[in-house]
Design a protein around this motif. Structure first.
Motif, mmCIF file in Angstrom:
data_model
loop_
_atom_site.group_PDB
_atom_site.id
_atom_site.type_symbol
_atom_site.label_atom_id
_atom_site.label_comp_id
_atom_site.label_asym_id
_atom_site.label_seq_id
_atom_site.Cartn_x
_atom_site.Cartn_y
_atom_site.Cartn_z
ATOM 1 N N GLU A 51 0.851 -1.180 0.000
ATOM 2 C CA GLU A 51 0.000 0.000 0.000
ATOM 3 C C GLU A 51 0.889 1.232 0.000
ATOM 4 N N ARG A 52 0.443 2.260 -0.667
ATOM 5 C CA ARG A 52 1.244 3.485 -0.808
ATOM 6 C C ARG A 52 0.881 4.465 0.305
ATOM 7 N N ASN A 53 1.916 5.039 0.954
ATOM 8 C CA ASN A 53 1.702 6.074 1.963
ATOM 9 C C ASN A 53 2.831 7.092 1.868
ATOM 10 N N ALA A 54 2.920 7.976 2.852
ATOM 11 C CA ALA A 54 3.911 9.061 2.787
ATOM 12 C C ALA A 54 5.342 8.536 2.765
ATOM 13 N N ARG A 55 5.569 7.357 3.297
ATOM 14 C CA ARG A 55 6.924 6.800 3.343
ATOM 15 C C ARG A 55 7.258 5.952 2.122
ATOM 16 N N GLY A 56 6.303 5.836 1.195
ATOM 17 C CA GLY A 56 6.528 5.006 0.018
ATOM 18 C C GLY A 56 5.611 3.804 0.042
ATOM 19 N N LEU A 57 6.139 2.647 -0.363
ATOM 20 C CA LEU A 57 5.356 1.422 -0.386
ATOM 21 C C LEU A 57 5.623 0.612 0.884
ATOM 22 N N THR A 58 4.561 0.255 1.574
ATOM 23 C CA THR A 58 4.696 -0.598 2.755
ATOM 24 C C THR A 58 3.840 -1.840 2.569
ATOM 25 N N LEU A 59 4.201 -2.896 3.263
ATOM 26 C CA LEU A 59 3.526 -4.170 3.095
ATOM 27 C C LEU A 59 2.129 -4.156 3.706
ATOM 28 N N THR A 60 1.202 -4.803 3.027
ATOM 29 C CA THR A 60 -0.105 -5.089 3.611
ATOM 30 C C THR A 60 0.048 -6.300 4.541
ATOM 31 N N THR A 61 -1.023 -6.674 5.188
ATOM 32 C CA THR A 61 -0.972 -7.854 6.061
ATOM 33 C C THR A 61 -0.605 -9.100 5.260
ATOM 34 N N VAL A 62 -1.200 -9.243 4.080
ATOM 35 C CA VAL A 62 -0.855 -10.384 3.219
ATOM 36 C C VAL A 62 0.595 -10.268 2.760
ATOM 37 N N GLY A 63 1.024 -9.036 2.472
ATOM 38 C CA GLY A 63 2.414 -8.829 2.076
ATOM 39 C C GLY A 63 3.385 -9.238 3.162
ATOM 40 N N GLU A 64 3.044 -8.939 4.427
ATOM 41 C CA GLU A 64 3.885 -9.350 5.553
ATOM 42 C C GLU A 64 3.990 -10.870 5.619
ATOM 43 N N MET A 65 2.880 -11.553 5.391
ATOM 44 C CA MET A 65 2.890 -13.017 5.408
ATOM 45 C C MET A 65 3.781 -13.567 4.299
ATOM 46 N N LEU A 66 3.662 -12.988 3.115
ATOM 47 C CA LEU A 66 4.503 -13.438 2.004
ATOM 48 C C LEU A 66 5.963 -13.127 2.258
ATOM 49 N N ALA A 67 6.236 -11.975 2.880
ATOM 50 C CA ALA A 67 7.619 -11.565 3.130
ATOM 51 C C ALA A 67 8.345 -12.581 4.001
ATOM 52 N N ARG A 68 7.649 -13.111 5.020
ATOM 53 C CA ARG A 68 8.283 -14.113 5.876
ATOM 54 C C ARG A 68 8.653 -15.362 5.080
ATOM 55 N N HIS A 69 7.758 -15.768 4.177
ATOM 56 C CA HIS A 69 8.040 -16.933 3.340
ATOM 57 C C HIS A 69 9.224 -16.648 2.406
ATOM 58 N N VAL A 70 9.220 -15.467 1.778
ATOM 59 C CA VAL A 70 10.274 -15.132 0.825
ATOM 60 C C VAL A 70 11.633 -15.053 1.519
ATOM 61 N N MET A 71 11.681 -14.477 2.713
ATOM 62 C CA MET A 71 12.948 -14.420 3.449
ATOM 63 C C MET A 71 13.501 -15.811 3.699
ATOM 64 N N ASN A 72 12.626 -16.734 4.092
ATOM 65 C CA ASN A 72 13.083 -18.099 4.336
ATOM 66 C C ASN A 72 13.589 -18.755 3.059
ATOM 67 N N VAL A 73 12.877 -18.531 1.955
ATOM 68 C CA VAL A 73 13.273 -19.122 0.676
ATOM 69 C C VAL A 73 14.642 -18.605 0.236
ATOM 70 N N LEU A 74 14.836 -17.287 0.285
ATOM 71 C CA LEU A 74 16.086 -16.705 -0.188
ATOM 72 C C LEU A 74 17.237 -17.032 0.748
ATOM 73 N N GLN A 75 16.981 -17.076 2.043
ATOM 74 C CA GLN A 75 18.052 -17.422 2.972
ATOM 75 C C GLN A 75 18.420 -18.903 2.871
ATOM 76 N N ASP A 76 17.443 -19.757 2.598
ATOM 77 C CA ASP A 76 17.759 -21.166 2.351
ATOM 78 C C ASP A 76 18.601 -21.314 1.081
ATOM 79 N N LEU A 77 18.345 -20.460 0.092
ATOM 80 C CA LEU A 77 19.145 -20.487 -1.129
ATOM 81 C C LEU A 77 20.593 -20.095 -0.836
ATOM 82 N N ASP A 78 20.779 -19.091 0.015
ATOM 83 C CA ASP A 78 22.139 -18.706 0.406
ATOM 84 C C ASP A 78 22.861 -19.873 1.072
#
Length: 313
Positions: A51-78
């Motif tokens: 969602e867009r606000n004064a600070r730029g783009l911030t995660l929605t609740t669904v975005g936060e859920m996806l972010a946790r999954h993506v962090m795990n995926v990319l860190q497992d790749l490392d």
């Protein structure tokens, strides 16, 4: 080496930078390409991710859920890359560190130089932050290792080690207080004082002591930089308050003297925590550096205890 959809990489970049344009610069692609991938991902998920606000783009609740999954995926790749590289006897990757400023005087330079001397293909990124910001960066997946004054940490973080260092006054070598062995806060306040601003943990360590005093003169200087405060103290501008971790060079050159604070016969401790994300298995090169860090801070803690054997833990 990309094993996952570009949409995941692009989503991760937008989350980190808070901007489509900034993410595009980071990825070296067109902004339109990033926008298309984010739109595609939102269509697949079935919900807006930002969602867009004064600070730029911030995660929605669904975005936060996806972010946790993506962090795990990319860190497992490392970690997978590290494991593959270790088969050939080499390490290749990046160790990302978020830490408080006092660690940058000698602790991190010494450790990084030593590690790089043995593992040239391991690079480092280091960001200096306040203690609470260190923990937030670690939770967001923006750092592999966090080093901060011990605070109540969220459940997604694990405290690897806790080291204790005495908080003390630091004064120039020719300061009247420099002849003592310890010092009280009242003695310090008889001279110009350099106080930390609230974003530094030292401020919060001192506030309970200051609240006990009947009179508290205004500080001569307030700052949010450990480096600036110690440099001002070395120039005789006033009395600053720090641990010994950040004054090694100036102390060895006799430009600064460290005087442990004595609070009614008791020491004032500054607890330093080392943190990682709780559910993550670190790549081998990061785990190696983490263990070196724990050992080094443990050795510095032991040396300080030896220097003040009269103080009970």
């Amino acid at each position: 080496m990309r094993f996952h959809s570009p949409a995941i990489q692009y989503f991760h970049a937008v989350r980190r930078t808070g901007s489509i344009r900034a993410a595009a610069r980071l990825l070296n692609v067109a902004s339109s390409a990033v926008s298309r991938q984010i739109l595609k991902l939102e269509q697949e998920v079935g919900s807006p991710l930002f969602e867009r606000n004064a600070r730029g783009l911030t995660l929605t609740t669904v975005g936060e859920m996806l972010a946790r999954h993506v962090m795990n995926v990319l860190q497992d790749l490392d970690r997978f890359r590290s494991d593959v590289a270790s088969l050939s006897g080499t390490w290749h990757g990046t160790v990302s560190i978020a830490c408080i400023e006092s660690l940058t005087e000698s602790v991190l330079p010494d450790l990084i130089a030593s590690h790089r001397g043995r593992a040239r293909r391991v690079s480092f990124t280091t960001e200096v932050k306040g203690s609470s910001d260190v923990l937030e960066a670690l939770s967001r997946g923006e750092a592999d290792i966090g080093i901060a004054m011990a605070l109540r940490h969220p459940p997604d973080l694990r405290q690897v080690a806790l080291k204790r260092f005495r908080l003390g006054a630091v004064v120039a070598g020719d300061h009247p207080l420099a002849r003592g062995k310890t010092v009280t806060l009242t003695q310090c306040l008889a001279f110009p004082v350099i106080h930390a601003l609230p974003e530094l943990s030292i401020y919060h360590l001192l506030q309970p002591l200051i609240a006990q005093l009947s009179e508290t003169p205004e500080p001569a200087i307030q700052a949010n930089s450990i480096d600036l405060m110690r440099e001002l103290a070395a120039r005789g501008v006033g009395v600053a308050f720090q641990t010994q971790l950040g004054i090694g060079r100036l102390s060895r050159d006799s430009r600064l003297v460290f005087l442990p604070l004595d609070n009614a016969g008791s020491p004032v401790w500054s607890d330093l925590g080392i943190y990682v994300r709780a559910e993550r298995t670190l790549p081998a090169y990061t785990e190696s550096f983490l263990q070196e860090l724990v050992r080094e801070l443990g050795e510095r803690e032991r040396r300080e205890n030896a220097a003040y054997p009269q103080v009970a833990r």
